[in-house]
Every structure is written in C-alpha cells, then in structure tokens.
Scaffold this motif. Structure first.
Motif, PDB file in Angstrom:
ATOM      1  N   THR A 126      27.061 109.011  91.200  1.00  0.00           N
ATOM      2  CA  THR A 126      27.750 110.290  91.081  1.00  0.00           C
ATOM      3  C   THR A 126      27.835 110.869  92.475  1.00  0.00           C
TER       4      THR A 126
ATOM      5  N   ALA B 199      29.025 113.567  95.565  1.00  0.00           N
ATOM      6  CA  ALA B 199      28.854 115.018  95.695  1.00  0.00           C
ATOM      7  C   ALA B 199      29.953 115.775  94.952  1.00  0.00           C
ATOM      8  N   GLU B 200      31.131 115.141  94.837  1.00  0.00           N
ATOM      9  CA  GLU B 200      32.242 115.800  94.125  1.00  0.00           C
ATOM     10  C   GLU B 200      32.150 115.546  92.620  1.00  0.00           C
ATOM     11  N   GLU B 201      31.074 114.900  92.179  1.00  0.00           N
ATOM     12  CA  GLU B 201      30.885 114.492  90.771  1.00  0.00           C
ATOM     13  C   GLU B 201      31.953 113.498  90.322  1.00  0.00           C
TER      14      GLU B 201
ATOM     15  N   ASP C 202      34.586 113.609  85.508  1.00  0.00           N
ATOM     16  CA  ASP C 202      33.832 112.557  86.210  1.00  0.00           C
ATOM     17  C   ASP C 202      34.698 111.510  86.913  1.00  0.00           C
TER      18      ASP C 202
ATOM     19  N   MET D  16      38.799 115.018  89.823  1.00  0.00           N
ATOM     20  CA  MET D  16      38.179 115.867  90.833  1.00  0.00           C
ATOM     21  C   MET D  16      39.036 116.033  92.086  1.00  0.00           C
TER      22      MET D  16
ATOM     23  N   ALA E 130      24.019 114.749  90.676  1.00  0.00           N
ATOM     24  CA  ALA E 130      24.786 114.124  91.760  1.00  0.00           C
ATOM     25  C   ALA E 130      23.948 113.901  93.009  1.00  0.00           C
TER      26      ALA E 130
END
Lengths: 108, 245
Positions: B70, B72-74, B160, B165, B131
């Motif tokens: 995961t 940092a931006e998920e 996700d 994202m 994350a």
C-alpha cells in the motif's frame, strides 16, 4: 452534543444508528484510511467521501462517535450491514466535506 | 510457451484473508487448478514467503515471493521478486516505512506467520492494512532496482487502485504491466486510458480464500530457455518488466 441531535440539525440521512445517544467531541476529515487511522480521536465525528468496507474497521479502531459520508457518496449495503454489526453510526450528508465540517463545527 | 499463473494471492498473514489460506493449502489448490507459477503477495509483508517457497516446491509449483504494497497514496501495487532474499530485503524496507498501528484481530482479523508445515510460528503485531510512506514512484524504483517487477493492482477498482487515486497510470512510474480484475472491462479501460495499450495486462485471482483459487487462470506467453524453476520465474519477471527497463 449527541449523534441524534447532529442528525436533526444537519438533516443527515441515517444509514446505521446503533448508538444514537453517543456524545460527539470534535471532528476529523479525511479519505485516506491509513491517515485517519492514526489521527482521528475517540468520540470524533469523521467526515469522509470514502465508502469502502474498511471505513467500518477504521471507525471501530478509532472509536469515532459517527461517520458522516459527504456528497451523498454511494455506499454498499454490505458496508451498512457491517456497520450495524460492529456498532458504528453511519450518516450521510448531501453537502461536500468542507460545508459539512463547518456545520459540525458551528454546533460543537 | 504458455503457462498458467496466479501472481496475486493472499495468505493467512493478510488480516482480511481466511486463516485456512496456509502456504500448503494455497500450493495444493494451485496444483489442482493447473497453475504453474504462483506468487504470494500479502498486504505489506513478505513474512510467509519462506514457507510458501517450500510448500510450492512440494507441489511442483514455481513460487514467486512478493507483496501487495500500500503506497503512501493508498494505491495497491503488486511487487514480485526473482529471489526470496530480494523479497525479504524489500520486506525489511517496507517494515521500516510502514505506519505502526497495532492490529486488532477482533476487527481486522489475525495476521499469522507460518512455517513450511503450516504451523503458526508468530503473529504480526502491527496492522498490515495501513500504508507505508513510500509513494508509488519510489515503490516502482525500489522494486525494479532490486531486480523485481512492480505493477499496479486491480486498476479498475473504485478504491485502492492507481486510477482511483491518481486518475491515470503515470508514465513516469515506469510500469510495463497492469493488473485488471475483470477482463471484460479491458476494451473500455484501454479506450479511456490509452497508456494501457502498450502494457502487458495480467489478471490474477487476488484470492483471500481457498474457493477463490479454483476458477480459470489466465495464461502468460513466456520465452523460456529451459524448464528450470529459476528460468520460469525469471521469464515471468522479464516479461512483466518489459523491454524498456
């Protein structure tokens, strides 16, 4: 202020309400679950547009008083069922996160 | 040569996976499904990969050690490595860069670490769903520089995924492959995101339970120099890394 009063004042849609009398203390806004997990505090009202099943888990972990889904975001029946099982209040607002947060802030 | 693969599988180490997703059960089910190459990709951990390697060898499956990280931006990204050692090293990096929030098994599920006999040898203390602070570009760089391959997972998912994202697959990340869950949606996806046209599309099971492992697998066209386990694994990674890197 209780969750049920918040519902009345902000005209929120009730999706799951196992604990209407829970007291709200402060709020948190955010959509990245990892971020919320480490930062939202117990008894906060958490405003988000995220409606993934993990919202319920994060709400349980953070012990928030209620989750408010902003912008009328779509949420699956499975998520609501899970929230009821886990004792998580989930409400929904037509307003965006910003306006919802301002409205909450005026009340508490 | 065409080989059947499943490169995105969760074991009982992932909190959201069933506890009967043991290394041996996964390898056994993969064998029954006619899979030649299987990768273990738990959320943000590689700690069941050593047991998975041993279990796969018992069942004649070519194992690949991996992780579904995961970012940092998920964004979920599948990371696969040519060797167990490279995977374990990457695991240490991610461990040091992950948010440390204690798991609550009653909410998220247990995170079991097993040995090659499917015995529980430990439990991951910190929640594996949170994350890391590595962004998607750094993840790609770290994996590729370790001789592995990284590709964005289930790109059409509304949460996700890289498209959810970031709105697209940025060219700068250097991905050559992408995972699509529902291949019937592929044409529409390519039309909307033209970068996919030149990419290798994989479709894995992303199994969290044993039942998920028995449906039809996709096949990957590999240029193999031999039938050796290492060669098959290297060929998978070569193919997914693409010619540009």
């Amino acid at each position: 202020m209780t969750v049920s009063r918040l519902i009345d004042e902000l005209d929120l849609e009730v999706l799951s309400l196992p604990f209407p009398d829970r007291e709200i203390k402060g709020g948190y806004t955010g959509d990245l679950l990892s971020w919320v997990m480490g930062r939202a505090k117990a008894d906060n009202v958490w405003i988000t547009i995220m409606t993934n099943i993990n919202v319920v888990a994060v709400a349980s972990l953070s012990d928030v008083a209620a989750v408010v889904i902003a912008e009328n975001a779509e949420i699956g029946a499975g998520v609501i069922k899970k929230a009821e099982e886990q004792g998580i209040n989930i409400l929904r607002s037509k307003c965006p996160t910003y306006e919802t947060a301002i409205a909450v802030a005026k009340l508490i | 040569m065409k080989i059947k693969y499943d490169l995105h599988i969760h074991s009982c180490l992932s909190p959201c996976a069933e506890n009967d997703m043991t290394p041996n059960n996964i390898a056994g089910m993969a064998m029954l499904g006619g899979i030649r190459v299987a990768a273990l990709t738990d959320h943000n951990s590689v700690k069941n990969c050593p047991a998975f390697y041993d279990a796969c060898r018992k069942y004649g499956i070519v194992p690949i050690a991996g992780m579904e990280i995961t970012t940092a931006e998920e964004i979920h990204v599948v990371c696969l490595f040519a060797t167990l050692e490279a995977a374990m090293e990457f695991g240490e990096l991610v461990d040091s860069r992950r948010m440390k929030i204690k798991n609550r098994a009653d909410i998220f599920g247990q995170q079991l670490i097993m040995n090659a006999q499917d015995e529980v040898i430990g439990e991951e203390e910190y929640l594996l769903l949170s994350a890391s602070d590595l962004d998607v570009f750094t993840v790609a760089k770290e994996v590729f520089s370790r001789g592995g391959v990284a590709y964005p997972a289930h790109i059409e998912k509304p949460t996700d995924s890289i498209i959810a994202m970031l709105g697209d697959i940025p060219k700068e990340a250097g991905f050559f492959a992408a995972e699509v869950k529902d291949l019937t949606a592929l044409d529409a996806l390519i039309e909307k995101y033209p970068i996919l046209e030149g990419m290798t599309i994989v479709s894995d099971s992303d199994s969290h339970m044993l039942e998920g492992l028995v449906d039809d697998r996709r096949e990957l066209e590999l240029e193999l120099l031999s039938d050796d386990e290492n060669e098959i694994r290297d060929a998978v990674i070569r193919t997914l890394r693409g010619p540009s890197i």
